[in-house]
Design a protein around this motif. Structure first.
Motif, PDB file in Angstrom:
ATOM      1  N   GLY A  90      -5.759   2.996  -3.917  1.00  0.00           N
ATOM      2  CA  GLY A  90      -5.647   1.919  -4.375  1.00  0.00           C
ATOM      3  C   GLY A  90      -4.591   1.523  -5.516  1.00  0.00           C
TER       4      GLY A  90
ATOM      5  N   MET B 195      -9.882  -1.543  -6.132  1.00  0.00           N
ATOM      6  CA  MET B 195      -8.675  -1.074  -5.671  1.00  0.00           C
ATOM      7  C   MET B 195      -8.195  -0.176  -6.958  1.00  0.00           C
TER       8      MET B 195
ATOM      9  N   LEU C 205      -8.605  -7.446  -1.501  1.00  0.00           N
ATOM     10  CA  LEU C 205      -9.160  -6.541  -2.050  1.00  0.00           C
ATOM     11  C   LEU C 205      -9.545  -6.916  -3.297  1.00  0.00           C
TER      12      LEU C 205
ATOM     13  N   SER D 198      -1.157   1.944  -4.191  1.00  0.00           N
ATOM     14  CA  SER D 198      -0.487   0.807  -3.319  1.00  0.00           C
ATOM     15  C   SER D 198       0.068  -0.103  -4.325  1.00  0.00           C
TER      16      SER D 198
ATOM     17  N   GLY E 230       0.810  -1.247   0.080  1.00  0.00           N
ATOM     18  CA  GLY E 230      -0.045   0.163   0.016  1.00  0.00           C
ATOM     19  C   GLY E 230       0.915   1.070   0.068  1.00  0.00           C
TER      20      GLY E 230
END
Length: 484
Positions: free
Chosen positions: A44, A38, A33, A47, A17
């Protein structure tokens, strides 16, 4: 050897992340996730991008990466520690495709590529305000990995999407070179200007141009290398740091000589610069000239990295770069121990960090710095034109920072003589920075120097490493490098 192997995730995407603190790309673990959800948020998508940066940092900053790039060469050697068996294989040129460390560098590079492809494959899902930049950064990291793979193994499978077949043939040399060149040319205009990137360690225009310049240099595309080096100079941002021996110290992190760096975090978890741990001599307490003292928060590895006397003695008199090498020390018994004369001098270029935690020191680790670009242009112009005033002036910029006098064009009667001088200059300037192997290969000296050291097994095919046997077993379309 530290396990750096990464496996393809096909069902659940578990990646790193975002978050930034103290100019460091930190990791925050996300799991279970939805990939679609994401990528539709900035955090997201970030990450996944930071996951690729993290993998790149882990690979290129790791002390083990230095092994292949320095220990097949003429400056360093080692005794002690578990890594000594790796050293013996490298110095004696006795590795093969089943050697463990051969795959320990292949797998992480494809891990970087996988994470980068995750961004590129889902470009249309990214938020509008970061889409173009994140894709450009992902392409930068992907081509960084491929340039490394190409240097180590020659042409490899070009996996430009995670949706491609599991088995792929090697690309041709032309395909590999075209891909690296075109990727970098296409993203240069998208990446931010130097100093305008959000966090130190993220890609910018200078980083992409510098990676391209070094690619041209090592593929002997002299005109393109010289032109690209000039493009970097014309950015009017980068400059030589005035003190060579302060260049790599923690307090000077972020200086403008460092074009692309991997930032360090002092955590004790392999997130920092770990090079100095292997350079401390046994029972090291104090360096007598500076007065630096080893403290209990540091780590002194069993591995003992050492410099050959021939390299230390090759420096010109009063070369400031030699001062980053210690030739004696005081041990915990209070005895002064002589290092020079026993092939045992130690590089303290990455000066110890007083706030170190165990193995982690806070020094940023450069991948490309401005001095490299100046000498790359000097070398390219010499290959194109023979000795010339511009090459001499570029070399003198680097020499003057090292407190050395100028060389003059009258001292070189041929292209070969100046070429040999440039190789010496590069050795004095970049020792321990993971580029010696490429320099020796480009100058056709790797095997010659190995023979001179007594490595009778060294053959021309050793300029490339073998494709890992694990990859040969997994990919029926893979073809091994000649000689292996």
């Amino acid at each position: 050897m530290k396990n750096l192997k990464y496996k393809m995730v096909l069902v659940a995407l578990v990646i790193f992340g975002s978050g930034c603190s103290d100019n460091f790309l930190e990791e925050e673990t996300f799991s279970q996730l939805s990939p679609k959800g994401m990528f539709q948020t900035k955090k997201g998508a970030q990450s996944v991008l930071y996951g690729a940066y993290s993998r790149a940092s882990n690979l290129f900053k790791d002390a083990n990466f230095r092994l292949t790039e320095e220990w097949v060469c003429d400056q360093e050697w080692n005794t002690g520690g578990w890594v000594n068996r790796v050293y013996q294989q490298l110095q004696n040129f006795t590795w093969d495709s089943s050697t463990e460390w051969v795959s320990d560098w292949w797998d992480p590079a494809y891990g970087i590529i996988r994470n980068a492809n995750s961004i590129i494959d889902r470009e249309e899902e990214l938020p509008n305000d970061v889409r173009e930049l994140y894709v450009a950064e992902a392409r930068f990291l992907r081509v960084l990995a491929y340039r490394y793979l190409y240097s180590m193994y020659g042409p490899v499978p070009l996996r430009i999407s995670n949706n491609g077949p599991l088995e792929m043939p090697r690309s041709t040399d032309e395909e590999m070179q075209n891909f690296i060149e075109n990727e970098l040319l296409e993203i240069v205009s998208i990446l931010p200007e130097p100093g305008e990137e959000e966090i130190l360690g993220r890609a910018n225009k200078g980083a992409a141009l510098s990676l391209l310049c070094k690619f041209y240099l090592n593929t002997k595309q002299w005109s393109k290398c010289a032109d690209t080096a000039q493009d970097i100079i014309d950015l009017n941002y980068y400059q030589l740091f005035p003190d060579y021996n302060g260049l790599f110290k923690v307090e000077n992190n972020g200086n403008r000589e460092m074009i692309f760096v991997f930032s360090s975090k002092v955590s004790g978890n392999w997130e920092g610069c770990v090079y100095i741990n292997g350079w401390f001599p046994a029972n090291f307490w104090k360096e007598p000239i500076s007065g630096f003292e080893y403290t209990s928060n540091m780590n002194n590895w069993g591995a003992q990295y050492r410099l050959f006397d021939d390299f230390y003695n090759s420096f010109e008199d009063n070369d400031a770069r030699q001062k980053s090498i210690i030739t004696e020390y005081i041990n915990f018994n209070g005895d002064t121990v002589q290092l020079l004369g026993n092939n045992n001098s130690r590089s303290f270029k990455f000066w110890p960090d007083s706030k170190a935690i165990g193995m982690d020191h806070g020094n940023d680790v450069p991948h490309i710095r401005y001095a490299d670009i100046l000498l790359a242009k000097a070398e390219s112009l010499n290959e194109l034109n023979g000795p010339n005033e511009e090459s001499i002036a570029l070399i003198n910029q680097v020499r003057n920072r090292a407190e050395l006098g100028d060389i003059t064009i009258n001292g070189f009667s041929s292209k070969e003589e100046l070429r040999n001088q440039i190789l010496k200059e590069r050795g004095w300037e970049f020792y321990g920075e993971k580029i010696r192997r490429e320099d020796l290969i480009r100058h056709s000296k790797l095997i010659e120097y190995a023979f001179n050291r007594g490595a009778v097994n060294a053959k021309e095919y050793h300029q490339l490493f073998p494709i890992p046997q694990s990859e040969m077993n997994a990919n029926a379309l893979m073809v091994q490098n000649p000689g292996y």
